[in-house]
Write a protein that holds these residues in place. Structure first.
Motif, short mmCIF file in Angstrom:
data_model
loop_
_atom_site.label_atom_id
_atom_site.label_comp_id
_atom_site.label_asym_id
_atom_site.label_seq_id
_atom_site.Cartn_x
_atom_site.Cartn_y
_atom_site.Cartn_z
N PRO A 28 -8.30 61.71 3.23
CA PRO A 28 -7.07 61.22 2.61
C PRO A 28 -7.18 60.42 1.32
CG PRO A 28 -7.55 60.02 4.61
CD PRO A 28 -8.48 61.16 4.57
N ASP A 29 -8.18 59.54 1.10
CA ASP A 29 -8.16 58.82 -0.18
C ASP A 29 -9.54 58.79 -0.85
OD1 ASP A 29 -9.69 56.52 0.29
OD2 ASP A 29 -8.03 55.41 1.09
N THR A 30 -9.60 58.29 -2.08
CA THR A 30 -10.80 58.45 -2.89
C THR A 30 -12.05 57.88 -2.22
OG1 THR A 30 -9.41 58.15 -4.81
CG2 THR A 30 -11.76 58.01 -5.15
N ILE A 31 -11.93 56.64 -1.70
CA ILE A 31 -13.13 55.99 -1.18
C ILE A 31 -13.58 56.65 0.12
CG2 ILE A 31 -14.01 53.79 -0.41
CD1 ILE A 31 -12.25 52.47 -2.41
N ILE A 32 -12.63 57.09 0.94
CA ILE A 32 -13.02 57.80 2.17
C ILE A 32 -13.67 59.13 1.81
CG2 ILE A 32 -12.18 58.75 4.32
CD1 ILE A 32 -10.08 56.73 4.37
N VAL A 92 -7.25 52.06 -7.39
CA VAL A 92 -6.93 53.36 -6.85
C VAL A 92 -6.14 53.13 -5.56
CG1 VAL A 92 -8.80 53.87 -5.25
CG2 VAL A 92 -8.08 55.59 -6.87
N THR A 93 -5.19 54.03 -5.25
CA THR A 93 -4.35 53.79 -4.06
C THR A 93 -5.17 54.02 -2.80
OG1 THR A 93 -3.61 56.02 -4.46
CG2 THR A 93 -2.09 54.25 -4.98
N LEU A 94 -5.16 53.04 -1.91
CA LEU A 94 -5.86 53.17 -0.64
C LEU A 94 -4.93 53.85 0.36
CD1 LEU A 94 -7.58 49.70 -0.42
CD2 LEU A 94 -8.59 51.86 -1.07
N TRP A 95 -5.56 54.50 1.35
CA TRP A 95 -4.79 55.19 2.37
C TRP A 95 -3.97 54.20 3.17
CZ3 TRP A 95 -6.90 57.35 7.51
CH2 TRP A 95 -6.03 58.36 7.98
N GLU A 96 -2.81 54.63 3.69
CA GLU A 96 -1.91 53.65 4.32
C GLU A 96 -2.48 53.08 5.62
OE1 GLU A 96 0.04 57.55 5.86
OE2 GLU A 96 -0.97 56.92 4.06
N LYS A 97 -3.46 53.76 6.23
CA LYS A 97 -4.00 53.23 7.48
C LYS A 97 -5.08 52.17 7.26
CE LYS A 97 -3.53 56.87 10.88
NZ LYS A 97 -4.35 57.64 11.81
N PRO B 114 -23.58 56.92 6.95
CA PRO B 114 -22.18 57.31 6.80
C PRO B 114 -21.28 56.45 7.67
CG PRO B 114 -23.54 59.20 7.12
CD PRO B 114 -24.40 58.03 7.39
N GLY B 115 -20.06 56.22 7.18
CA GLY B 115 -19.15 55.33 7.87
C GLY B 115 -19.11 53.97 7.20
N THR B 116 -20.18 53.60 6.48
CA THR B 116 -20.14 52.35 5.73
C THR B 116 -20.55 52.63 4.30
OG1 THR B 116 -22.40 51.89 6.38
CG2 THR B 116 -20.69 50.87 7.68
N LEU B 117 -19.90 51.95 3.34
CA LEU B 117 -20.17 52.21 1.92
C LEU B 117 -20.09 50.88 1.18
CD1 LEU B 117 -20.33 54.71 -0.10
CD2 LEU B 117 -17.98 54.22 -0.54
N THR B 118 -21.17 50.52 0.50
CA THR B 118 -21.17 49.28 -0.25
C THR B 118 -20.24 49.40 -1.44
OG1 THR B 118 -23.48 49.09 0.29
CG2 THR B 118 -22.63 47.57 -1.31
N LEU B 119 -19.27 48.48 -1.55
CA LEU B 119 -18.38 48.54 -2.71
C LEU B 119 -18.78 47.53 -3.77
CD1 LEU B 119 -14.72 49.04 -1.62
CD2 LEU B 119 -16.23 50.58 -2.77
N ASP B 124 -21.88 35.04 -6.40
CA ASP B 124 -23.01 34.20 -6.05
C ASP B 124 -24.02 34.92 -5.17
OD1 ASP B 124 -21.29 34.43 -4.04
OD2 ASP B 124 -21.08 32.31 -3.58
N ARG B 125 -23.88 36.24 -5.03
CA ARG B 125 -24.80 37.09 -4.26
C ARG B 125 -24.93 36.65 -2.81
NH1 ARG B 125 -29.80 38.79 -7.70
NH2 ARG B 125 -30.73 36.89 -6.94
N LYS B 126 -23.82 36.19 -2.22
CA LYS B 126 -23.88 35.76 -0.83
C LYS B 126 -23.16 36.75 0.09
CE LYS B 126 -25.75 31.55 -1.03
NZ LYS B 126 -25.05 30.61 -1.91
N ILE B 127 -22.19 37.47 -0.45
CA ILE B 127 -21.35 38.31 0.40
C ILE B 127 -21.39 39.75 -0.10
CG2 ILE B 127 -19.05 38.65 1.34
CD1 ILE B 127 -18.49 35.76 0.77
N LEU B 128 -21.62 40.67 0.82
CA LEU B 128 -21.63 42.09 0.49
C LEU B 128 -20.32 42.69 0.99
CD1 LEU B 128 -23.84 44.08 -0.62
CD2 LEU B 128 -24.24 44.69 1.72
N TYR B 129 -19.57 43.34 0.10
CA TYR B 129 -18.30 43.93 0.53
C TYR B 129 -18.52 45.39 0.90
CZ TYR B 129 -16.07 39.74 -1.07
OH TYR B 129 -15.71 38.45 -1.21
N VAL B 130 -18.13 45.74 2.11
CA VAL B 130 -18.45 47.05 2.67
C VAL B 130 -17.15 47.74 3.09
CG1 VAL B 130 -19.69 48.25 4.48
CG2 VAL B 130 -20.65 46.19 3.52
N HIS B 131 -17.01 49.01 2.67
CA HIS B 131 -15.88 49.81 3.15
C HIS B 131 -16.33 50.54 4.40
CE1 HIS B 131 -13.15 53.25 3.32
NE2 HIS B 131 -12.28 52.45 2.75
#
Lengths: 129, 158, 106
Positions: A28-32, A92-97, B114-119, B124-131
């Motif tokens: 559904p969205d770019t990052i996914i 970028v628009t994120l998916w609504e879920k 897969p399932g996790t992606l570093t954004l 301050d290099r303390k927090i890693l934001y993960v999708h």
């Protein structure tokens, strides 16, 4: 024996690559989409390169194939990280879920980081030419 | 420690020379046999971190491969079934890794499973934001990344 | 022995077909992608698939030197992806991080 191992690795790599681009089209969205594209794609390419190393079974070719696998596995996450950050910071628009976003307020400083003379301004630069 | 590593490489090269032809599997077998020989004779040297380090690196590689296969299958399932079961979200994971190399390794391994992606990483290099693609419980996911990937990386590198 | 050869040939051809279909699907995303970032991801995927295709083709043609081509292509493709991602960030910065549909038509 080597032929069978080669065939198994080839088919696994081909299926992963195909799934990667199917996900590229369907999710559904770019990052996914990037989840499917960069990782399954890199895994598929790595498997096919390993199959190639098993097929030409000698030191020079195997080492080159291993170097290629290392390179692909090393650069895929870096590229994913760069594209993901660019996509996220350009809103970028994120998916609504998507139900939680802890990065929401901390992104703006990143974009202006590359040109230091803009750091002092607090508001976003004007789009006028 | 580096002495033992050099000696192990030397043993592997010697094994290849005895074997008579040069290929990767011969070298790996020589390395394994040399490692075993060094391990058996370890009372002869002064106490060293080499054995613990090699086993930590092997454990990291094994865990990583297993994680790669399992979670790739999960993403694959979401792609080929007609409904999307994913529940994405972006979470911040506090980092214990300090040096550039450790942070690079953690971020790359997080991105490759897969399932996790570093954004992004905080200033301050303390927090890693993960999708995260399948996010049911934020705290559990944080703990999984910290205990699963980061702790193993730190054990292998430090 | 003959059986194994047949198996390998069939597997190689199947993989080549799968890779070509994959490149086609990624190309569709390259055409329709709503955001420039989508197109960059699609290009990245296409270049990774081309590396895989070169490796598979070196088995199909029984020719080792395609591997060198694959390595060189992977290097250049990575540089291209990095440059495009930088471009996307600059685009966002220049337009003050507007929404996606507005900064497409620059």
């Amino acid at each position: 024996m080597n032929d069978i191992v080669t065939a198994v690795f080839l088919i696994a790599g081909g299926i992963f690559s195909f799934i990667a681009s199917l996900g590229m089209l369907r999710l559904p969205d770019t990052i996914i989409r990037m989840h499917a594209a960069t990782k399954a794609g890199a895994l598929g390419a790595g498997l096919i390169l390993i199959a190639q190393a098993f097929y030409h079974y000698e030191l020079a070719t195997t080492l080159r194939a291993l170097a290629a696998v290392t390179f692909v596995l090393l650069t895929a996450p870096v590229a994913a990280h760069l594209i993901g950050r660019a996509a996220y910071c350009s809103k970028v628009t994120l998916w609504e879920k998507t139900w939680i976003d802890e990065l929401a307020n901390t992104c703006n400083w990143r974009v202006s980081e590359f040109e230091p003379d803009n750091n002092s301004k607090s508001e976003a630069p004007d789009p006028k030419e | 420690m580096s002495n033992l590593f050099l000696m192990n490489l030397f043993l592997a090269a010697g094994f290849c020379a005895v074997l008579g032809h040069l290929n990767v599997s011969g070298f790996l077998a020589g390395y394994a046999i040399g490692y075993l020989a060094l391990w058996i004779t370890r009372p002869l040297y002064e106490p060293t971190l080499y054995f613990a380090k090699v086993s930590n690196i092997l454990r990291l590689l094994g865990y990583f491969t297993w994680q790669l296969i399992v979670s790739n299958l999960r993403v694959l399932w979401d792609v080929i079934t007609p409904t999307h079961i994913s529940k994405p979200g972006i979470i911040g994971v506090p980092l214990d890794a300090k040096s550039d190399f450790e942070i690079m390794l953690v971020a790359n391994l997080v991105s490759l499973t897969p399932g996790t992606l570093t954004l992004d990483i905080s200033a301050d290099r303390k927090i890693l934001y993960v999708h995260v693609m399948f996010l049911d419980d934020v705290e559990a996911m944080r703990l999984q990344i910290k205990k699963g990937i980061e702790q193993r990386v730190l054990e292998a590198v430090r | 022995m003959n059986m194994e050869n047949f198996l390998l040939k069939a597997a190689t051809e199947l993989t080549l077909v799968l890779l070509m279909l994959g490149i086609l699907l990624a190309f569709i995303r390259l055409l329709i992608g709503p955001d420039p970032a989508d197109r960059i991801v699609a290009l990245d995927l296409i270049s990774i698939l081309i590396v895989a295709f070169l490796a598979a083709f070196s088995i199909y043609a029984d020719e080792k030197s395609f591997l060198d081509v694959a390595i060189a292509y992977a290097l250049i493709a990575f540089l291209g992806t990095v440059a495009l991602a930088r471009y996307r960030e600059r685009l966002a910065k220049k337009h003050g991080q507007l929404n996606t549909d507005k900064d497409i038509d620059t």
